[in-house]
Scaffold this motif. Structure first.
Motif, PDB file in Angstrom:
ATOM      1  N   ARG A 283     -10.356   7.608  24.996  1.00 40.18           N
ATOM      2  CA  ARG A 283      -8.928   7.299  25.072  1.00 40.18           C
ATOM      3  C   ARG A 283      -8.707   5.903  25.633  1.00 40.18           C
ATOM      4  NH1 ARG A 283      -5.827   7.807  29.270  1.00 40.18           N
ATOM      5  NH2 ARG A 283      -7.164   9.337  30.294  1.00 40.18           N
ATOM      6  N   LEU A 284      -9.406   5.573  26.723  1.00 40.08           N
ATOM      7  CA  LEU A 284      -9.272   4.239  27.299  1.00 40.08           C
ATOM      8  C   LEU A 284      -9.740   3.168  26.320  1.00 40.08           C
ATOM      9  CD1 LEU A 284     -10.562   4.943  30.933  1.00 40.08           C
ATOM     10  CD2 LEU A 284      -8.210   4.447  30.233  1.00 40.08           C
ATOM     11  N   LYS A 285     -10.781   3.481  25.569  1.00 37.60           N
ATOM     12  CA  LYS A 285     -11.313   2.529  24.598  1.00 37.60           C
ATOM     13  C   LYS A 285     -10.281   2.248  23.501  1.00 37.60           C
ATOM     14  CE  LYS A 285     -15.547   1.801  21.897  1.00 37.60           C
ATOM     15  NZ  LYS A 285     -16.861   2.410  21.540  1.00 37.60           N
ATOM     16  N   ARG A 286      -9.639   3.321  23.016  1.00 34.52           N
ATOM     17  CA  ARG A 286      -8.613   3.138  21.980  1.00 34.52           C
ATOM     18  C   ARG A 286      -7.454   2.299  22.506  1.00 34.52           C
ATOM     19  NH1 ARG A 286      -9.562   8.650  21.076  1.00 34.52           N
ATOM     20  NH2 ARG A 286      -7.635   9.191  22.182  1.00 34.52           N
ATOM     21  N   GLU A 287      -7.043   2.563  23.747  1.00 32.31           N
ATOM     22  CA  GLU A 287      -5.926   1.831  24.326  1.00 32.31           C
ATOM     23  C   GLU A 287      -6.268   0.357  24.533  1.00 32.31           C
ATOM     24  OE1 GLU A 287      -5.116   3.957  27.885  1.00 32.31           O
ATOM     25  OE2 GLU A 287      -4.221   5.695  26.865  1.00 32.31           O
ATOM     26  N   GLU A 288      -7.467   0.098  25.020  1.00 28.55           N
ATOM     27  CA  GLU A 288      -7.873  -1.278  25.287  1.00 28.55           C
ATOM     28  C   GLU A 288      -7.969  -2.102  24.012  1.00 28.55           C
ATOM     29  OE1 GLU A 288     -11.539  -1.079  27.346  1.00 28.55           O
ATOM     30  OE2 GLU A 288     -10.714  -0.049  29.094  1.00 28.55           O
ATOM     31  N   LYS A 289      -8.456  -1.479  22.946  1.00 25.72           N
ATOM     32  CA  LYS A 289      -8.697  -2.214  21.709  1.00 25.72           C
ATOM     33  C   LYS A 289      -7.553  -2.078  20.701  1.00 25.72           C
ATOM     34  CE  LYS A 289     -13.728  -2.033  22.205  1.00 25.72           C
ATOM     35  NZ  LYS A 289     -13.878  -3.494  22.344  1.00 25.72           N
ATOM     36  N   ASN A 290      -6.483  -1.371  21.096  1.00 27.21           N
ATOM     37  CA  ASN A 290      -5.310  -1.198  20.230  1.00 27.21           C
ATOM     38  C   ASN A 290      -5.693  -0.629  18.867  1.00 27.21           C
ATOM     39  OD1 ASN A 290      -3.421  -2.297  22.130  1.00 27.21           O
ATOM     40  ND2 ASN A 290      -4.149  -4.353  21.596  1.00 27.21           N
ATOM     41  N   ARG A 291      -6.517   0.380  18.864  1.00 28.31           N
ATOM     42  CA  ARG A 291      -6.946   0.983  17.606  1.00 28.31           C
ATOM     43  C   ARG A 291      -5.916   2.003  17.138  1.00 28.31           C
ATOM     44  NH1 ARG A 291     -13.369   1.622  19.193  1.00 28.31           N
ATOM     45  NH2 ARG A 291     -13.916  -0.554  18.724  1.00 28.31           N
ATOM     46  N   THR A 292      -5.606   1.966  15.842  1.00 28.00           N
ATOM     47  CA  THR A 292      -4.607   2.867  15.284  1.00 28.00           C
ATOM     48  C   THR A 292      -5.228   3.989  14.475  1.00 28.00           C
ATOM     49  OG1 THR A 292      -4.378   1.404  13.358  1.00 28.00           O
ATOM     50  CG2 THR A 292      -2.888   1.030  15.215  1.00 28.00           C
TER      51      THR A 292
ATOM     52  N   GLY B 194     -13.507   0.843  14.526  1.00 32.25           N
ATOM     53  CA  GLY B 194     -14.567   0.510  15.468  1.00 32.25           C
ATOM     54  C   GLY B 194     -15.887   1.199  15.211  1.00 32.25           C
ATOM     55  N   VAL B 195     -15.952   2.106  14.243  1.00 30.23           N
ATOM     56  CA  VAL B 195     -17.228   2.731  13.907  1.00 30.23           C
ATOM     57  C   VAL B 195     -18.020   1.741  13.052  1.00 30.23           C
ATOM     58  CG1 VAL B 195     -18.387   4.625  12.715  1.00 30.23           C
ATOM     59  CG2 VAL B 195     -16.257   5.055  13.960  1.00 30.23           C
ATOM     60  N   PRO B 196     -19.178   1.285  13.509  1.00 29.51           N
ATOM     61  CA  PRO B 196     -19.948   0.294  12.730  1.00 29.51           C
ATOM     62  C   PRO B 196     -20.483   0.904  11.440  1.00 29.51           C
ATOM     63  CG  PRO B 196     -21.208   1.041  14.644  1.00 29.51           C
ATOM     64  CD  PRO B 196     -19.843   1.623  14.787  1.00 29.51           C
TER      65      PRO B 196
ATOM     66  N   LYS C  51     -12.275  14.640  17.095  1.00 29.49           N
ATOM     67  CA  LYS C  51     -11.724  14.326  18.413  1.00 29.49           C
ATOM     68  C   LYS C  51     -10.247  13.931  18.302  1.00 29.49           C
ATOM     69  CE  LYS C  51     -15.005  14.687  21.572  1.00 29.49           C
ATOM     70  NZ  LYS C  51     -14.823  15.495  22.816  1.00 29.49           N
ATOM     71  N   ALA C  52      -9.923  13.220  17.227  1.00 33.62           N
ATOM     72  CA  ALA C  52      -8.548  12.749  17.048  1.00 33.62           C
ATOM     73  C   ALA C  52      -7.645  13.819  16.448  1.00 33.62           C
ATOM     74  CB  ALA C  52      -8.538  11.505  16.161  1.00 33.62           C
ATOM     75  N   GLY C  53      -8.215  14.918  15.959  1.00 32.89           N
ATOM     76  CA  GLY C  53      -7.423  15.987  15.372  1.00 32.89           C
ATOM     77  C   GLY C  53      -6.851  15.658  14.012  1.00 32.89           C
ATOM     78  N   VAL C  54      -7.484  14.733  13.297  1.00 36.76           N
ATOM     79  CA  VAL C  54      -7.017  14.371  11.961  1.00 36.76           C
ATOM     80  C   VAL C  54      -7.496  15.438  10.965  1.00 36.76           C
ATOM     81  CG1 VAL C  54      -7.017  12.607  10.156  1.00 36.76           C
ATOM     82  CG2 VAL C  54      -7.141  11.932  12.565  1.00 36.76           C
ATOM     83  N   PRO C  55      -6.592  16.045  10.196  1.00 38.00           N
ATOM     84  CA  PRO C  55      -6.967  17.161   9.304  1.00 38.00           C
ATOM     85  C   PRO C  55      -7.641  16.708   8.014  1.00 38.00           C
ATOM     86  CG  PRO C  55      -4.633  16.721   9.091  1.00 38.00           C
ATOM     87  CD  PRO C  55      -5.134  15.791  10.168  1.00 38.00           C
ATOM     88  N   VAL C  56      -8.775  16.056   8.152  1.00 41.34           N
ATOM     89  CA  VAL C  56      -9.538  15.647   6.971  1.00 41.34           C
ATOM     90  C   VAL C  56     -10.930  16.257   7.097  1.00 41.34           C
ATOM     91  CG1 VAL C  56     -10.495  13.730   5.639  1.00 41.34           C
ATOM     92  CG2 VAL C  56      -8.261  13.489   6.751  1.00 41.34           C
TER      93      VAL C  56
END
Length: 299
Positions: free
Chosen positions: A205-214, A219-221, A239-244
């Motif tokens: 969560r902190l990583k997403r906030e710091e890097k402004n990821r939408t 960020g996955v290489p 983790k993100a709960g995206v239904p895919v």
């Protein structure tokens, strides 16, 4: 008659000595074999006379050992430790070696390298480190970690030499230090974290906030090995709960490239669900296959 040997570290600033060292020095007299000894100027500035001599004199005296010398050559003398290395102090030696290699009169090969030319070695050393971990050879692991550390230091040195916007190994260290403190508020702050899962979720969560990821997959290489890439994508999405959902494996043997891809992706997702690293599992299977081949050849 007592000969006191003063041992000091070459990685600690001259004059930064222990209380026991200063007591011995002020009791004197103090002798040294080389007037260029790094402690001499500091001692004289502090009012401690230092005399140059070919060898330690008879009688009570303090002999300044060369930096890094432990006094083993004088078994009957008393050793006073004036300064000792802090953990990580040998990294300073490595920085000095890299400076020598990249400076005028250093190594021609090292002088020609760029970030791009070194990229292949960074990947190679990473895999060699992984090989040492898998083989369980501790000496190999220590050596390969050193080779990997060299790559980090080399890239930092190249960046330090830039005419514009340079940064150094100190900036690299400062950056990761700040990140570790920032992302461990349960250690360095007043946040509570009772489980490793809590820590992991907060980190992401902190990583997403710091890097402004939408996006969950930002960020996955994508250049990482395909099986580990698939497992990482599934992990991020869940983790993100995206239904895919991940692709499902075909009921029959895959025939097309798309079928093969979906089958491998499905296996990677299934492995992740069971806490198995699919990339590691495949490498282990490859090792078992190699062992079986060699056994058959030997037989």
């Amino acid at each position: 008659m007592t000969l006191v040997l003063l041992a000091t570290s070459p990685r600690v600033a001259p004059g930064l000595l222990s209380a026991a060292a200063w007591d011995a020095l002020r009791a004197g007299p103090v002798y040294v074999a080389d007037d260029a000894h790094p402690q001499v100027a500091s001692l004289r500035a502090a009012g401690v006379p230092v005399t140059v001599a070919a060898s330690p004199p008879d009688g009570d005296a303090v002999w300044l050992l060369p930096p890094g010398d432990d006094g083993a050559a004088f078994p009957d003398a008393r050793v006073v430790v004036g300064s000792e290395d802090l953990p990580g102090a040998r990294l300073l030696d490595l920085v000095a070696v890299m400076d020598r290699l990249r400076s005028p009169g250093g190594c021609p090969w090292d002088a020609e390298q760029t970030h791009r030319s070194l990229a292949t070695y960074l990947l190679e050393e990473t895999y060699e480190t992984l090989e040492a971990i898998e083989s369980g050879h501790d000496d190999d692991l220590r050596e390969e970690l050193g080779d990997l550390l060299l790559q980090v230091l080399f890239h930092a040195r190249l960046a330090e030499e830039r005419p514009t916007s340079p940064w150094s190994i100190d900036d690299v260290a400062a950056g990761i230090e700040a990140k570790l403190i920032r992302r461990h508020p349960h250690v360095f702050g007043d946040v509570e974290a009772s489980t490793a899962s809590d820590v992991g979720e907060r980190w992401e969560r902190l990583k997403r906030e710091e890097k402004n990821r939408t996006s969950a997959v930002d960020g996955v290489p994508l250049a990482q090995p395909a099986l580990s890439l698939a497992a990482k994508l599934v992990h991020r999405v869940e983790k993100a709960g995206v239904p895919v959902p991940a692709p499902s494996s075909p009921g029959t043997a895959p025939e097309t490239a798309e079928d093969v891809g979906d089958a491998l992706f499905a296996l990677a997702a299934a492995a992740r669900d069971r806490g198995i690293d699919p990339e590691q599992a495949l490498r282990d299977a490859a090792r078992r296959y190699v062992a079986a081949v060699k056994a058959a050849e030997a037989g």
